[in-house]
Design an enzyme around this catalytic site. Sequence first.
Site, short mmCIF file in Angstrom:
data_model
loop_
_atom_site.label_atom_id
_atom_site.label_comp_id
_atom_site.label_asym_id
_atom_site.label_seq_id
_atom_site.Cartn_x
_atom_site.Cartn_y
_atom_site.Cartn_z
N ASN A 264 1.00 2.87 6.90
CA ASN A 264 0.89 1.98 5.76
C ASN A 264 -0.24 1.01 6.04
O ASN A 264 -0.25 0.34 7.06
CB ASN A 264 2.20 1.21 5.56
N LEU B 193 0.82 -1.21 0.00
CA LEU B 193 0.00 0.00 0.00
C LEU B 193 0.85 1.26 0.00
O LEU B 193 0.68 2.14 -0.81
CB LEU B 193 -0.92 -0.03 1.21
N CYS B 194 1.73 1.37 0.94
CA CYS B 194 2.71 2.44 1.03
C CYS B 194 3.93 1.81 1.69
O CYS B 194 3.92 0.64 2.03
CB CYS B 194 2.20 3.62 1.86
N GLN B 195 4.97 2.59 1.89
CA GLN B 195 6.11 2.06 2.63
C GLN B 195 6.59 3.10 3.64
O GLN B 195 6.51 4.31 3.40
CB GLN B 195 7.25 1.64 1.71
N HIS C 157 8.05 8.42 4.44
CA HIS C 157 6.93 7.68 3.86
C HIS C 157 6.94 7.87 2.36
O HIS C 157 7.17 8.97 1.86
CB HIS C 157 5.62 8.23 4.45
#
Length: 356
Positions: free
Chosen positions: A134, A27-29, A103
């Site tokens: 995340n 999704l994100c890091q 992020h």
Amino acid sequence: MLPISMSPPSPHHQQRRIVHQTQSALLCQLLGMNCATPTDFNFSFSGFCRRGGETDIHQDGWGIVIYENGSLRQFHDAEPASTSLLADFVCRLPIRTLNMMSHIRFATVGEVNLSNVHPFRREMWGIDFCFAHNGEVPLFDQCPNHCLTSLLQDDDEGLENVYYYNPVGTTDSEATFCAILNALRQKFDKVPSVPVLYDSMQKLCDEIVDSDREGTILNFLLTCGSHTLWVYSWPGSRPGSKVWNGLHYTTREYPFHSHHLCDVDITVDFSTRTSKEDCVSVIATKPLTDDEEWTELERGELVLFDRGRPQRSVVDLFQVDIDGHGLQSNVVEKSSIEDDMKTYNIDPSTFQGACI
């Protein structure tokens, strides 16, 4: 640690784009770093930025907050980190820090714009709180203004739900952050000690997760001052995906060794740049190096990092407060640490030489 001089390639060079199906993507890091002495973050940040559009697909913006001499530097960009002029600039800065978080975003909730770029920042009790996330939080995706009530007691029933903090953007992440702060501010009229805050944070995380245990993926970094980094993980995979969204950390301490980044061919021999006093924990969604041991947080685990090491026991959390690394406010009175120790059945004499 002595600073490490390095930066990503010029953003004008030809970038290699990797395209994945949405349902298979992380999704994100997240990237966090907590240190015993002021330390350069460019080694980890250089590898992390590559994932923002070059070696991974997280090209919907990036942000970073860096604590320096008790104050906070903050940079945000809606451009991919791998090609961002601002990311290139930050990576060249000779900044050393005890505490930072970054992020890179893959947009699933909310448009691609600056208002939706993490980390988010708010002031509470005269303290800078910062938050990066995340995952997916259905509770706040469906109802951004939902109130968390797990901290309220029976005699708090008369309290009204007051929205001190509201999202500026449209992400479930920022709504989650605001709800956590609203719950803490409504509960405490004095600044809590670290163990009390830890227990409160755990209850709030449990409440969020319990609202949808299967659909929720909640991995976040939170800071409330220049010393401590709070890390929570409720990992998982998106429907139809085998890609795991969790959090990992590694702790580097004496004797130090050489390490190599996964996303770019850079190796640094930390033994030539450190002293015995140095200690650094690096937290990341996916391990950043391919030649050291990384530990994945357990499901539902909340860990406080201070002086570069994970702190989990009640005694260790009280020690963080005694050392002056807890919540420090010049505008709101702090609760009695002695009274809190009695609540936890902790003998103050455990802490030799402490002025309590």
